[in-house]
Write a protein that holds these residues in place. Sequence first.
Motif, short mmCIF file in Angstrom:
data_model
loop_
_atom_site.label_atom_id
_atom_site.label_comp_id
_atom_site.label_asym_id
_atom_site.label_seq_id
_atom_site.Cartn_x
_atom_site.Cartn_y
_atom_site.Cartn_z
N PHE A 193 0.87 -1.01 -0.08
CA PHE A 193 -0.19 -0.05 0.03
C PHE A 193 0.97 1.43 0.08
N GLN A 194 1.98 1.30 0.61
CA GLN A 194 2.47 2.43 0.10
C GLN A 194 3.39 2.92 -0.74
N LYS A 195 3.79 1.65 -1.33
CA LYS A 195 3.80 2.60 -2.97
C LYS A 195 3.08 3.14 -3.71
N TYR A 234 0.48 4.88 -2.37
CA TYR A 234 0.68 6.47 -2.14
C TYR A 234 1.69 6.46 -2.91
#
Lengths: 173, 969
Positions: A126-128, A130
């Motif tokens: 999920f961070q990617k 973002y």
Amino acid sequence: MPINYLILLSRQGKVRLAKWFTTLSPKEKAKIIKDVSQLVLARRTRMCNFLEYKGAEVLKDALKLETNTLPLDSKIVYRRYASLFFIAGCNSTDNELITLEIVHRYVEQMDKYYGNVCELDIIFNFQKAYFILDELLLAGEMQESSKKNVLRVISAQDTIEDTEVDEEVTKIM
Amino acid sequence: MATSAASNFLSRGTSGNNSNMRGLVQFIADLRNARARELEEKRINKELANIRQKFKDGSLSGYHKKKYVCKLLYIYILGWNVDFGHLEAVNLISANKYSEKQIGYLAMTLFLHEQHELLHLVVNSIRKDLTDHNELFNCLALHAIANVGSREMGEALSGEVHRLLISPTSKSFVKKKAALTLLRLYRKHPDIVQPQWAERIISLMDDADMGVALSVTSLVMALAQDNPEQYKGSYVKAASRMKRILVDEEYASDYLYYKVPYTHVRDLIRESLQKILNLALEMPKNVQQNNAQNAVLFEAINLIIHLDTETALMKQISSRLGKFIQSRETNVRYLGLEAMTHLAARAETLDPIKQHQSIIIGSLKDRDISVRRKGLDLLYSMCDSTNAQPIVGELLHYLQNADFAIREEMVLKIAILTEKYATDIQWYVDISLRLIAMAGDHVSDEVWHRVIQIVTNNEQLQIYAAQNILQYVKADHCHETLVKIGGYLLGEFGHLIAEDKGCSPIEQFLALQSKLQGCSSSTRAIILSSFIKFVNLFPEIKPRLMYVFQAYSHTLDSELQQRACEYLALASLPNDDLLRTVCDEMPPFPERQSALLSRLHQKHGKTSDKRTWVVGGKDAQAGEKDLSLAMNPGLKRAQSSNGITPANGATNGGSNGTNGQHNGSSDLAGLDMLDSGPAEPKMLKAPNLASAAHLSPDWEVGYNKLLLKAEGILYEDGQIQVGVRSEYRGEMACIILYFSNKAPTAVSSFTTTLDLDAVEKENLTWEVKGLPESTIAQGLQSQQMIMFSAHNVFDKSPTIRISYLAGALQALTLKLPITIHKFMDPAELTADDFFKRWNQIGGAPREEQRVFGVKGNDREFNDSFIRKTVDGFRWGILDGVDKNSKNFVGASVLHIGGGRKFGCLLRLEPNYGKQMLRLTIRATDETVPPVLIKIMVDRLQIGQSTQPEEFIPPSQREISDAFGNVLVL
């Protein structure tokens, strides 16, 4: 033509990613997500990609707010990709199709990065998701429409991260 | 691409990213396996406890901190509350490792909202990253500012953001982020963007990188919407950039430029639009498929509608839109209806739209609510007095099955249309009452208030309305809103129908009384008020009315009780003078803006992005000022004014001063108006750098030289040379400016802006015939042609602001040598003619005289200097006309707009001994001499260089001595 928020919603109504380009309180965000989820999940196929959602009015009534943090009159542009809904909130004067294309560009961009992106990619990384969004949109405005450029920046980030992880590993060993 | 992306969304399992944190992956997988919500909650609580413990123990490595913060983030995204760990997340921001910093910033943007207390802790870390020489750190910091956008951050860091935006060493990807960050800050706090940044920001629109140009344009667009004057330089830039893009046919991403209206650019835009339209129309298949192309097409259509209502383009558009609204593609139908609504609001005639009326009405039955809503908007916009009856009928019909979500809006719109286009008063009453009967729950108070206002103000409506409402109230099922109207109308006008069959006082009373029980307190209050009016109007049923008051004087509701007691007392007074005064007929309501429209617009509200046009109803276009409903003559107040003004309480109607009643009636009269809203935040007034107040040093040398010459060098420095060539014909002047790059490198973003003092704007106008190249290579030249036309005598010259990027932004402001004398032609006159005209013109006000000496030391007057100057000022010097051969006599004709010609005569008497001149100018129009003499004196005073010679300003006496020998004619 700013996008006010972008929400990735699974068919079961689980939020996979939410990005806010206007300042909202946690309460307001929760209310929007709830309303928007209901609206979008109820849509059937072959309906159009646009929906009216008077965000500010709803919020004002629901939360007894004095000030309007959201632009009063807003609409939702959404599109379903397999199991995920991509939902963008924008102003009523905005060009709907362009907004739709921006959403599509985001999907294409992730597709290019992950190579055949699927919902799981977004869940586990999920961070990617973002970070990619940060390169595409800033302050709700299109920042870079070239896929190559975005990919270059994200790959550079990955390289740095990998080297840093390697260093970490060497240190531990 | 889309389909392949979509089809693969479900088909694959976990994809590994080797740098992923294993603990995090495991945690996410666990949560995915938790099928029931309780299991998920259990797992999350376990993890939260674990992380809390870990954070408490401290001494975590950066990697672990990052991992735990990631877990918290995931929990947060799933919608669970995370109330700790924020500090650890913020600490990650100051880490040295990029990946940790990145997660720190991500957590900050997700966890911290604008007022969060931890926010002031991060400002310094962000500043450090902004000034770091690592661009990736810069980017992270910019993201953070753009995401949070608080005032504190804006004030502390906007300077740095601006620096990153304009610094020549910034990389493109930093610049574009800086531009958008600034935009975000501006939207939130407009005063953060300083006025003096304008010119530099506009120049960035020429940046070679498309991403930067796009981002900066977004920024400029927001700024220009609020400060059109200050950012007017951007219009030309946008247009020329657009042209470049269009030629290369890469227009999809830059359609936004169309939004900016600018008269000069319009022709150019129109051409471009035609091209876009043609492209789109040539390939109808693509129109169906290609979103991007349609996006441009619709934006173009909206602009065409906005710009012009009469061109051939309009015809193409309306037929095109007619096809769109029948399209099988829902999106296209939706957008077609939207564009057509815009067209209806702008177009002078609705005929092309009316052709599609049945299709539009059909769209009310579309299965997509979005389309239905657009159809409703369009029907509302396209309605006029010719089609109001079918449209309103259709809307009423649809209202019964309409979704709850849009019923209230529909009711409002129907009510407005009914009032606006009613040609038949009975129709108005019928529709309004039917509307309320049908959709009572969705009728806002404004609607029934308005019905009462209109009935009260129109005498011929009253009987009909009273009869009708009585029938409604008599019915078993009657909506409460109708009861309210009934209560009010019967109380006021019941006596008008008392003679009719089935409308006797007792029947009116029974009808209202039967509804008393089932109604809310406010409705009962209205009915009680009607009853006291009945006491006045129908003494025959007084006992029954008194009975009701008595019953209500024991009610638990204090408001109703007070009312009943007061009415009881009022009705029991020995004489009924007071009663009659209090219950006198209501005076007509003052004509006022319909509260319905305010209500409707309240719903639309203001959007943050101010567009140059509003896509919406006609009245949305007109703005709030003009909302007042133009009432149809049929509904204009026809009430003969009441001869007797009731002594007191008249404005309160049936009120005897009790609170409730008072409120009730003032609500009716004052129907809460929409506040005009808070004043828009305005930016500080910025200096207009192109104006004469900001002339660059050294502007005067070239200007003075060119006052007397048609061509030459206006300005020159180490980097640039500005040359001028001019040609004057009658009232027209053609000026060509030459810009030569003398700098050792190419200059870019070359921009010129013309300006003229506001008082002269009517007198001198111009048209820019071409733009200089935005980039001028080393040693090369670019030119710009401007046509001026003089409509009147003008006094101040236009100025030009030239700016360009040569490393940093360079800018200069020069005065253009365009003065009134340039529009003169020398004339030949004989001595007789000259003196005849000279005398004809006579003295003041058509004469101006000045006596003056040289300004400054080392300078003098001499014959050749004066002759050259006078000649340069375009006088025909008439030798041998004056008896004194030293004197100069001249004549010329001044050409001014509208083919007017003014004869001008000059007489200049030098006294070389005293170094004094006396200049007299006469002209056939009194506006000419003062202006002409001023420029000439300014120029002549400079004199010609000579050996040092002391100059003493002459005293009055010296002057009269000096000129004593001159015969004044």
